[in-house]
Scaffold this active site. Structure first.
Site, PDB file in Angstrom:
ATOM      1  N   GLY A 238       0.839  -1.191   0.000  1.00  0.00           N
ATOM      2  CA  GLY A 238       0.000   0.000   0.000  1.00  0.00           C
ATOM      3  C   GLY A 238       0.876   1.243   0.000  1.00  0.00           C
ATOM      4  N   VAL A 243       2.823  -5.111   3.408  1.00  0.00           N
ATOM      5  CA  VAL A 243       2.125  -5.872   4.444  1.00  0.00           C
ATOM      6  C   VAL A 243       2.532  -7.348   4.335  1.00  0.00           C
ATOM      7  CG1 VAL A 243      -0.115  -6.475   5.433  1.00  0.00           C
ATOM      8  CG2 VAL A 243       0.184  -4.268   4.309  1.00  0.00           C
ATOM      9  N   ASP A 355     -12.827   7.511   4.751  1.00  0.00           N
ATOM     10  CA  ASP A 355     -12.243   6.861   3.568  1.00  0.00           C
ATOM     11  C   ASP A 355     -12.857   5.473   3.384  1.00  0.00           C
ATOM     12  OD1 ASP A 355     -10.632   6.789   1.349  1.00  0.00           O
ATOM     13  OD2 ASP A 355      -8.813   6.193   2.412  1.00  0.00           O
ATOM     14  N   PRO A 358     -14.171  -0.194  -0.790  1.00  0.00           N
ATOM     15  CA  PRO A 358     -13.941  -1.651  -0.661  1.00  0.00           C
ATOM     16  C   PRO A 358     -12.517  -2.015  -0.257  1.00  0.00           C
ATOM     17  CG  PRO A 358     -15.297  -1.211  -2.570  1.00  0.00           C
ATOM     18  CD  PRO A 358     -14.854   0.137  -2.059  1.00  0.00           C
TER      19      PRO A 358
HETATM   20  N1  LIG Z   1      -4.906  -7.067   8.280  1.00  0.00           N
HETATM   21  C1  LIG Z   1      -4.704  -7.581   7.062  1.00  0.00           C
HETATM   22  N2  LIG Z   1      -4.914  -8.880   6.829  1.00  0.00           N
HETATM   23  C2  LIG Z   1      -4.730  -9.416   5.602  1.00  0.00           C
HETATM   24  N3  LIG Z   1      -4.339  -8.708   4.543  1.00  0.00           N
HETATM   25  C3  LIG Z   1      -4.109  -7.405   4.703  1.00  0.00           C
HETATM   26  C4  LIG Z   1      -4.274  -6.758   5.972  1.00  0.00           C
HETATM   27  N4  LIG Z   1      -3.984  -5.458   5.836  1.00  0.00           N
HETATM   28  C5  LIG Z   1      -3.651  -5.298   4.556  1.00  0.00           C
HETATM   29  N5  LIG Z   1      -3.710  -6.455   3.861  1.00  0.00           N
HETATM   30  C6  LIG Z   1      -3.403  -6.680   2.448  1.00  0.00           C
HETATM   31  O1  LIG Z   1      -2.325  -5.848   2.102  1.00  0.00           O
HETATM   32  C7  LIG Z   1      -2.715  -4.963   1.052  1.00  0.00           C
HETATM   33  C8  LIG Z   1      -2.089  -3.607   1.284  1.00  0.00           C
HETATM   34  O2  LIG Z   1      -2.683  -3.037   2.446  1.00  0.00           O
HETATM   35  P1  LIG Z   1      -2.508  -1.521   2.847  1.00  0.00           P
HETATM   36  O3  LIG Z   1      -3.429  -1.205   3.955  1.00  0.00           O
HETATM   37  O4  LIG Z   1      -1.057  -1.243   3.049  1.00  0.00           O
HETATM   38  O5  LIG Z   1      -2.829  -0.803   1.513  1.00  0.00           O
HETATM   39  P2  LIG Z   1      -4.125  -0.143   0.914  1.00  0.00           P
HETATM   40  O6  LIG Z   1      -5.180   0.080   1.951  1.00  0.00           O
HETATM   41  O7  LIG Z   1      -4.523  -0.991  -0.278  1.00  0.00           O
HETATM   42  O8  LIG Z   1      -3.490   1.216   0.414  1.00  0.00           O
HETATM   43  P3  LIG Z   1      -3.255   2.554   1.256  1.00  0.00           P
HETATM   44  O9  LIG Z   1      -2.792   2.194   2.618  1.00  0.00           O
HETATM   45  O10 LIG Z   1      -2.200   3.233   0.448  1.00  0.00           O
HETATM   46  O11 LIG Z   1      -4.588   3.258   1.217  1.00  0.00           O
HETATM   47  C9  LIG Z   1      -4.230  -4.932   1.076  1.00  0.00           C
HETATM   48  O12 LIG Z   1      -4.735  -4.732  -0.203  1.00  0.00           O
HETATM   49  C10 LIG Z   1      -4.611  -6.314   1.601  1.00  0.00           C
HETATM   50  O13 LIG Z   1      -4.710  -7.221   0.521  1.00  0.00           O
END
Ligand SMILES: Nc1ncnc2c1ncn2[C@@H]1O[C@H](COP(=O)(O)OP(=O)(O)OP(=O)(O)O)[C@@H](O)[C@H]1O
Length: 550
Positions: A238, A243, A355, A358
């Site tokens: 992200g 992650v 924010d 989905p």
């Molecule tokens: N708690 C979690 N459990 C399982 N998978 C997760 C978890 N948190 C994040 N992910 C996976 O990691 C990916 C990246 O998560 P992250 O929150 O860093 O990015 P994002 O929400 O897609 O982007 P941003 O933080 O830039 O808005 C997600 O799309 C999801 O697939």
């Protein structure tokens, strides 16, 4: 339900089998009482176990091992709204069915849920205590308060000596940070953000941050949990970092390793800090659990969250992971609404997530959703105000209403608008904004269609057969929520009431061919995880294969 060694009772009256070999007031005494049946275990002990099962969301798995059907598991969730937590319901029902302590102890062992085993240890046959040997954190202790010695589960700090003392005096086991909600104003939530931003404008220097009760986890533990931040453990990337999936304290976790560089903007620092503080204070079933942070290696700072094996709703809708059927979409809509309703109804001043989309709705093993990404969360207007003005607007443009983007008027109705769009997406799987469409915005496009039949042509075929009542409710409600004028939007309380409509519960159609698993050996799948029983004919149990199929 078949319980193996536990005959099922008809009616509610419980026979009291004479199973105690001796009578003792203290389970720690030499003449240890042998409690064979769960209903013989003191209420406070079961309550303590239930609190943990709820807080860690382990109860569905336990219920699966107990061979409750999926309909029953669903009913526990619903009934728990009026009767305490779902784990209380599970334990109570299991006790009524003459479940034994030994059996539950073995189930907890299969789940590797040592904290639960420790809680009921003194009520099972000592010959089973050997099962606890895999738990390095446990100590053989005798008294109720002493049972708390083993390390608290992630996200729960252990009661201090004084707290434990008071709890014992009251005869209560009080769980810090469990389902209790401590409500704070945003001013309290972000007490030192000003000085943080001032002092550390260009770096994530967490050492200066007051992390409150957030657990600080040694970096080495996380390196071990992820096999040295192994590439194969990456779950996703992200804007804030990578992650990883990890295994820490017998628990699956998601570890976000933050990108740290001198060029990180002030805004990013602020968002990470906001997220930490909000998640620390807002513990609720449908809000992603923050277990702790790692700051001892500031250049590799990490945030540790509950692992969400179902991935994000976005991935489901974009078909990166198996699509959801209509029953599952209902579960997601309800849980998301519940999480938002929690934020919006905090006493004092509500919080606005800011924010909702989905990508920020993550799904657990039962596809129960949790809201994530609290970096843009803000305090809403005071209760007697309809909105408040903000100096800047953040968020994902196409999910935000005009009054916020243009006039900078912030209120919970901002989340309601975004949620409406999510409902429309779940119903149609169409893009929220599509240049190629005659009307680009999804809500305006659907509104422009002349009648139900035209709308139904856009029903997402990947939801499977049937599901029309769900589609209709999602569309109708989605359009109301995403109304241009915020006065026309319902509030989350009303939305939740509509989504709890029976018509949605009875929606058993919509199983997706290609994701069915009939493997009788697949105990976990058939027990709890991804199985969905048809509520119209209880005998048919269909199971949907998840990516993490064991
Ligand atoms: N708690 C979690 N459990 C399982 N998978 C997760 C978890 N948190 C994040 N992910 C996976 O990691 C990916 C990246 O998560 P992250 O929150 O860093 O990015 P994002 O929400 O897609 O982007 P941003 O933080 O830039 O808005 C997600 O799309 C999801 O697939």
């Amino acid at each position: 339900m078949s319980l193996g060694d536990s005959p099922r009772l008809s009616g509610m009256a419980l026979p009291r089998p004479n199973s105690r070999t001796t009578v003792s007031s203290s389970p720690g005494s030499q003449e240890r009482t042998r409690y064979r049946y769960l209903h013989e275990v003191p209420f406070t002990v079961l309550h303590e176990l239930a609190q943990h099962l709820n807080a860690d969301r382990k109860w569905p798995l336990l219920a699966g091992y107990m061979k409750f059907t999926n309909t029953e598991i669903g009913n526990f969730e619903i009934a728990s709204l009026r009767d305490g937590g779902p784990a209380q319901m599970v334990l109570r029902t299991y006790a009524q069915r003459l479940g034994t302590t030994s059996r539950i102890f073995k189930y907890l062992h299969k789940m590797q849920y040592f904290i639960g085993m420790n809680i009921i240890k003194n009520y099972v046959d000592p010959s089973l205590w050997g099962l606890l040997e895999g738990d390095n954190s446990s100590e053989v202790t005798s008294g109720v308060s002493e049972r708390y010695r083993p390390s608290a589960p992630p996200g729960m700090s252990r009661a201090t000596g004084r707290e434990a003392e008071i709890n014992n005096m009251n005869g209560l086991i009080q769980l810090p940070n469990s389902n209790r909600i401590r409500v704070m104003s945003m001013a309290e939530i972000l007490p030192r953000s000003g000085s943080l931003l001032h002092d550390n404008a260009q770096r994530f220097n967490f050492l200066d941050i007051d992390l409150g009760s957030i657990e600080k986890i040694p970096h080495a533990d996380l390196a071990e949990a992820t096999q040295g931040f192994n590439e194969q453990k990456i779950l996703g990337r992200g804007g804030f970092g990578i992650v990883y999936r990890g295994y820490w304290k017998y628990t699956d976790v998601a570890i976000k390793k933050l990108k740290v560089s001198a060029s990180r903007s002030l805004e990013h620092v602020r968002q990470v800090f906001t997220e930490l503080k909000v998640l620390e204070k807002c513990r609720f079933d449908n809000i992603l659990n923050l277990y702790g942070v790692s700051i001892d290696k500031p250049d590799e700072a990490c945030l540790v969250y509950q692992f969400m094996p179902g991935g994000s709703l976005d991935d489901r809708l974009r078909r990166k992971t198996p699509p959801l059927n209509w029953s599952q979409r209902t579960v997601v809509a309800r849980g998301t609404a519940r999480g938002l309703n929690f934020l919006h109804t905090l006493p004092g001043t509500p919080l606005v997530h800011g924010d909702i989309k989905p990508a920020n709705i993550l799904l657990d093993i039962n596809l129960e959703p949790k809201l994530g990404d609290f970096g843009l969360t803000r305090e809403g207007p005071a209760n007697d105000q309809t909105h408040r003005f903000v100096s800047r607007v953040h968020g994902t443009r196409c999910y935000l209403p005009e009054e916020y983007v243009k006039d900078r008027r912030l209120s919970p109705k901002v989340d309601v608008y975004s949620f409406g769009l999510v409902l429309l997406e779940m119903a149609t799987c169409l893009k929220i904004y599509d240049e190629r469409r005659p009307i680009k915005k999804l809500n305006e496009y659907i509104r422009s269609l002349r009648n139900d039949n035209e709308r139904r042509e856009h029903k997402d075929p990947y939801g499977g057969e049937g599901g029309l009542p769900t589609f209709d409710i999602f569309v109708e409600l989605g359009l109301r929520c995403s109304a241009l004028d915020k006065k026309d939007r319902p509030d989350m309380d009303e939305i939740l009431g509509i989504l709890m409509n029976e018509r949605l519960s009875q929606n058993c159609e919509g199983f997706i061919p290609g994701y069915l698993c009939y493997d009788p050996q697949c105990v976990v799948i058939n027990g709890a995880y991804a199985s969905w029983s048809c509520v119209c004919s209880d005998s048919v149990i269909m199971t949907i294969r998840l990516p993490q199929h064991p």
